[in-house]
Design a protein around this motif. Structure first.
Motif, PDB file in Angstrom:
ATOM      1  N   ASP A 180       0.757  -1.161  -0.106  1.00 53.09           N
ATOM      2  CA  ASP A 180       0.101   0.005   0.188  1.00 53.09           C
ATOM      3  C   ASP A 180       0.936   1.094   0.027  1.00 53.09           C
ATOM      4  N   ARG A 223       2.610   1.669  -2.579  1.00 57.84           N
ATOM      5  CA  ARG A 223       2.769   1.969  -3.966  1.00 57.84           C
ATOM      6  C   ARG A 223       1.721   2.720  -4.659  1.00 57.84           C
ATOM      7  N   GLY A 224       0.765   3.165  -3.840  1.00 57.55           N
ATOM      8  CA  GLY A 224      -0.402   3.980  -4.200  1.00 57.55           C
ATOM      9  C   GLY A 224      -1.676   3.269  -4.361  1.00 57.55           C
ATOM     10  N   THR A 225      -2.926   4.096  -4.455  1.00 57.29           N
ATOM     11  CA  THR A 225      -4.207   3.542  -4.207  1.00 57.29           C
ATOM     12  C   THR A 225      -4.489   2.425  -5.557  1.00 57.29           C
ATOM     13  N   ASP A 226      -3.820   2.686  -6.716  1.00 58.17           N
ATOM     14  CA  ASP A 226      -4.180   1.728  -7.930  1.00 58.17           C
ATOM     15  C   ASP A 226      -3.660   0.247  -7.575  1.00 58.17           C
ATOM     16  N   ALA A 227      -2.655   0.318  -6.950  1.00 60.08           N
ATOM     17  CA  ALA A 227      -1.856  -0.968  -6.869  1.00 60.08           C
ATOM     18  C   ALA A 227      -2.409  -1.741  -5.752  1.00 60.08           C
ATOM     19  N   ASP A 284      -5.930  -1.393  -5.068  1.00 66.23           N
ATOM     20  CA  ASP A 284      -7.219  -1.830  -5.481  1.00 66.23           C
ATOM     21  C   ASP A 284      -6.960  -3.202  -6.438  1.00 66.23           C
ATOM     22  N   ASP A 285      -5.681  -3.242  -7.436  1.00 69.40           N
ATOM     23  CA  ASP A 285      -5.397  -4.512  -8.159  1.00 69.40           C
ATOM     24  C   ASP A 285      -4.879  -5.610  -7.153  1.00 69.40           C
ATOM     25  N   ASP A 295      -7.319   0.849   3.719  1.00 71.74           N
ATOM     26  CA  ASP A 295      -6.504   1.783   2.893  1.00 71.74           C
ATOM     27  C   ASP A 295      -6.483   3.104   3.958  1.00 71.74           C
TER      28      ASP A 295
END
Length: 688
Positions: free
Chosen positions: A336, A338-342, A344-345, A442
């Motif tokens: 977490d 590495r950013g929100t997109d990472a 989510d995936d 998150d």
């Protein structure tokens, strides 16, 4: 420790544990003990260390195998190994490596052609096709090779190269010439031991005085173990053979720490101002099984997804035991970070895995490898490193069923290293034996705000220990006590009649300077901006019987100011009772190259303690160096000396409170004063 091992055994789980302790010369200011991997006396110290270990681990065979070669390096690094049977039987009864000899042989060397001829004949007696030839293209003088054909294909061929080498020993007087054997890669332990027996027989029959084993590292299994010593930036790294339980791990760790201490190699570094750091090479711990197929991560495919969920929800496991270089640019990056997109995936990957009825180890690796890595895809800089779990693209060592925890500094004692191994081993046991489906959190800014403060990390550790206790896997009190030790982050305390102030060093998440993907930032050492410091302020009731509150005031009514900004201290509680907690960030020095060239130094950090009813105030300063500005005469002698230096950096002055009146702030002025203020910390870098 025995009770912990019994609990794991009662669950029918087989969880092996290994480590990579690193040691440095903490008194040296030479490059190879500060940041460089090679040079100076590092290899000689490593040889002496292996010699010490061989005396504690008898029956072993010394190996000088080919080490790893990193980007930008012209040659592989050296690699010293000690191969031995787990049950203590001697692996080798032939001539020793000169490193193991107290007296260097000065006799004539045997004819290598005769040696290889005898070995070729011995191999033939094993019904192997063997041929002895002189190695005309070898770079070594008088080099001969024996080629053995084990099967019908070229891949079944093994070549053993013999030549003469001149070696530097632990001292200059140990320089000697002797025969060296360059081993080929051998895939199976049984075959390797059969070949080794043949070599031993020939070496003894011709009276070979010494023999150096070089080349490829040998295979290992549940009967055979290999301990290696290699160089890394600033340190010597010992890759210990895995232990079947934590009792064995503690015994092995004690041997390693003792062998290093005998050579004045330290598991930590003390800075001039008393700050304590790890050796510089961290202290990763790896878990697996006696064989890859027996690894708990292979036998229980849902274990790793559960572990990812659990560590996401408990940042203490990422930061409390960590080295100084944490965060998204660090050496143990959380998914977490590495950013929100990472994230989510990652959540999608976990859900998809948990739906599968059958999960192969390769599918498990493929599903999570892209998330358990840093921003440029380097799994060796991830908090959970799975590059050796079941990686088909890493020949020879990618499919070992291993999972490495990298968010661990080099621990100061073998007891503390073992306590942490017990914690993670118990966590693995709990998650292997029961479901865990709580959602990912998150954390957002809270991750690097709240959990940068040691107090909240300690509270989170208590929550982890409580969960283990609730699962019937609680750790013994002594192990928990060792886990809760965090004294190296403690600066000191100030006892006042109406309250007690404690100052602790918080975590900082130092960013890379420049392009993170550039060649200069992808090597073994990288440039970061380490100029930002974070201090945790703890304010408690007086440690002695409180005096008259009418004249001293209640401890709750005293406030801490940085400049004219009052810290909104958070009321909390711990085992010591009620307290208030808050953090302060500031620029502790001006780096040679940093993110903010405009920003000046803000040290010493100055806190002012005030009460609205009293004219007296207290000015507390935390200095980066000696308060009088003088240089320290030398590095701290030991931990106690370092503790005193940290404590002496705190000064307190009692003075009259200024009578300057400040008009009420306008909306714009109030917004300006709140710059850098979060729920857990005030960032003074926003303030002039």
């Amino acid at each position: 420790m025995h009770r912990h091992d019994e609990c794991i055994a009662e669950l029918g789980l087989d969880i092996w544990v290994g480590s990579e302790p690193t040691f440095t010369d903490r008194e040296s200011q030479a490059p190879f003990w500060l940041h460089a991997a090679l040079g100076g006396d590092k290899e000689q110290r490593a040889q002496a260390l292996l010699r010490n270990l061989s005396g504690l681990m008898e029956g072993g065979l010394l190996l000088r195998s080919i080490g790893r070669m990193y980007p930008g390096e012209k040659l592989p690094r050296w690699n010293l190994g000690l191969l031995r049977y787990r049950d203590g039987r001697p692996v080798w009864g032939g001539p020793s490596d000169p490193l193991m000899m107290t007296v260097t042989n000065s006799g004539d060397l045997p004819d290598i052609g005769s040696l290889t001829g005898a070995l070729s004949d011995t191999f033939k007696h094993q019904d192997w096709s063997a041929q002895c030839t002189q190695a005309m293209e070898s770079e070594h003088e008088s080099a001969w090779q024996v080629t053995v054909q084990m099967g019908d294909t070229e891949e079944d061929s093994l070549t053993f190269l013999f030549h003469v080498v001149e070696l530097d020993g632990v001292t200059a007087a140990d320089r000697s010439r002797c025969v060296a054997l360059e081993l080929p890669a051998i895939g199976h332990v049984a075959l390797f031991m059969s070949i080794l027996a043949c070599i031993e027989q020939v070496a003894l029959s011709i009276g070979l005085p010494a023999l150096v084993f070089t080349g490829a590292a040998p295979p290992v299994d549940e009967t055979l173990e290999l301990t290696t010593i290699t160089p890394d930036p600033a340190v010597i790294e010992i890759n210990t053979a895995p232990s079947k339980n934590c009792t064995e791990f503690l015994g092995r760790s004690r041997q390693v720490y003792a062998a290093a201490a005998a050579l004045k190699l330290s598991p930590y570094r003390l800075y001039f101002n008393g700050q304590v750091a790890d050796s510089g090479g961290a202290g990763q711990i790896t878990f697996g099984g006696v064989t890859p197929a027996d690894s708990p991560f292979v036998k229980y495919p849902q274990l790793l997804p559960r572990l990812v969920r659990f560590l996401n929800r408990h940042p203490a496991l990422s930061y409390l035991f960590a080295h100084d270089y944490v965060g998204g640019s660090g050496q143990s990056v959380r998914p977490d970070e590495r950013g929100t997109d990472a994230v989510d995936d990652l959540l999608l990957a976990l859900v998809l895995l948990e739906r599968q009825q059958e999960v192969s180890p390769e599918l498990l690796w493929k599903s999570l490898a892209s998330f358990l890595c840093d921003a440029v895809g380097n799994s060796h800089r991830a908090e959970i490193n799975i590059e050796k779990l079941w990686n088909p693209f890493l020949p020879g060592r990618g499919c070992l069923g291993l999972v490495e925890f990298r968010s661990l500094r080099m621990q100061h004692t073998p007891q503390r290293a073992t306590a942490i191994a017990c914690l993670f081993r118990t966590l693995i046991a709990m998650l292997a034996s029961r479901p865990y489906t709580l959602p990912l959190i998150d954390w957002g800014r809270e991750l690097h705000d709240r959990f940068a403060l040691p107090f909240y990390l300690s509270m989170d550790l208590d929550a982890v220990l409580a969960q283990l206790e609730g699962a019937g896997l609680g750790l013994e009190k002594e192990i928990c006590r060792v886990l809760r030790q965090n004294e190296y982050r403690f600066f000191g305390k100030v006892d006042l009649p109406f309250g007690t102030l404690e100052l602790w060093r918080g975590l900082e998440f130092w960013p890379l300077v420049g392009d993170a993907a550039s060649p200069a930032q992808t090597g073994s050492s990288r440039m970061v901006d380490a100029s930002t410091a974070r201090i945790e302020v703890r304010w408690r009731p007086p440690s002695t019987e409180p005096g008259d509150t009418a004249t001293l005031g209640n401890w709750l009514d005293w406030g801490f100011y940085v400049g004219e900004t009052r810290l909104p201290m958070r009321l909390e509680s711990d085992a010591g009772g009620a307290l208030k907690v808050f953090g302060v960030r500031y620029s502790s020095f001006v780096p040679m190259a940093g993110l903010h060239p405009i920003l000046g130094v803000q040290a010493p950090l100055t806190l002012t303690l005030r009460h609205r009813q009293f004219e007296t105030q207290y000015v507390i300063k935390l200095h980066e160096w000696q308060p009088d500005g003088l240089a320290y005469p030398c590095l701290p002698k030991d931990m106690e000396d370092a503790r005193e230096r940290r404590s002496n950096r705190i000064t307190v002055i009692q003075e009259n409170r200024p009578h300057s009146l400040h008009p009420p702030e306008s909306g714009a002025e109030k917004a300006q004063s709140n710059l850098g203020l979060t729920d857990y910390c005030l960032d003074m870098r926003y303030h002039p």
